[in-house]
Design a protein around this motif. Structure first.
Motif, short mmCIF file in Angstrom:
data_model
loop_
_atom_site.label_atom_id
_atom_site.label_comp_id
_atom_site.label_asym_id
_atom_site.label_seq_id
_atom_site.Cartn_x
_atom_site.Cartn_y
_atom_site.Cartn_z
N TYR A 268 0.83 -1.19 0.00
CA TYR A 268 0.00 0.00 0.00
C TYR A 268 0.86 1.25 0.00
CZ TYR A 268 -3.44 3.39 1.69
OH TYR A 268 -4.26 4.47 1.84
N GLY B 190 -2.72 4.47 -6.66
CA GLY B 190 -2.68 3.35 -7.57
C GLY B 190 -3.65 2.25 -7.19
N SER B 191 -3.62 1.22 -7.96
CA SER B 191 -4.51 0.09 -7.74
C SER B 191 -3.74 -1.07 -7.14
CB SER B 191 -5.15 -0.33 -9.05
OG SER B 191 -5.94 -1.48 -8.87
N TYR B 192 -4.44 -1.93 -6.50
CA TYR B 192 -3.81 -3.02 -5.79
C TYR B 192 -4.30 -4.36 -6.30
CZ TYR B 192 -2.55 1.03 -3.18
OH TYR B 192 -2.07 2.26 -2.84
#
Lengths: 117, 114
Positions: free
Chosen positions: A97, A101-103
């Motif tokens: 994290y 952005g995306s995870y």
């Protein structure tokens, strides 16, 4: 880019014996690592995760996994296999994290575990 | 505990038809991810949404579109279906700002294109 390798398509183990399902990963930055299990015609069930801290993490149903940063591995283990553990196991990685952005998870190809009575 | 709900669970369509898959995340989860798992394959990320905005895009074909609604449920719309679209489609939900939280997966929608 992030990737996961599960070198074994299938692992066979006798009931009562210890089992290991192997996983290595590649990610830019610190990894968050996960193991999921999938039974036939079912969804993905979460088993355990490594975020930070102790390298040995314990999860559901007696499973555990050891994070090894130098070997970029996150092998799944169980001291004594049960027939009911027979399923498809997926290792997954995502970037740690960072607030942006995306995870999305990137999965390995899966390892079919067969526990023989 | 409440889980991710997907509907329908099974869907059979013919080539060139359209399909809509729905996903209802765990209550209070604000992020939804869609994955596609072909036969004998690992799940592949398609697209994700956070607070009704697309947050990332993976290997989603242009024939597919998706959105997240004000109640956080999401729909995946698939047009001009092809035989290769036959797969298990998973939705997962999580909390965006909870570092390290795992994604919770729904049971999946099995789409068969004939």
């Amino acid at each position: 880019a992030q990737s996961v390798a599960q070198p074994e398509d299938q692992v066979n183990v006798a009931e009562g014996n210890p089992l290991t399902v192997k996983c290595t990963y590649s990610v830019s930055g610190n990894p968050y690592l996960f193991w999921y299990v999938q039974y036939p015609n079912r969804g993905l069930q979460f088993l355990l995760k490594y975020i930070t801290g102790d390298n040995l993490v314990k999860g559901s149903y007696g499973f555990e996994a050891e994070f090894n940063k130098s070997q970029t591995s996150f092998h799944l283990k169980k001291p004594s296999a049960l027939v009911s553990d027979s399923a498809l196991y997926f290792c997954a990685v995502r970037v740690a994290y960072s607030g942006a952005g995306s995870y999305q998870l990137t999965f390995g190809k899966g390892t079919k575990l067969s526990v023989i009575p | 505990a409440a889980g991710v709900i997907q509907s329908p669970r099974h869907l059979i369509k013919e080539k060139r038809e359209t399909a809509t898959l729905k996903c209802y995340p765990i209550p209070r989860h604000d992020t939804v991810y869609w994955y596609q798992q072909g036969p004998g394959q690992d799940p592949q990320f398609l697209i994700s949404f956070y607070e009704k905005m697309q947050s990332d895009k993976g290997s989603i074909p242009d024939r597919f579109s998706a959105q997240q609604f004000s109640d956080y449920h999401s729909e995946l719309n698939m047009s001009s279906l092809e035989l290769g679209d036959s797969a298990l489609y998973f939705c997962a939900s999580s909390l965006w700002d909870r570092a390290g939280y795992e994604q919770y997966f729904g049971p999946g929608t099995r789409l068969t294109v004939t």
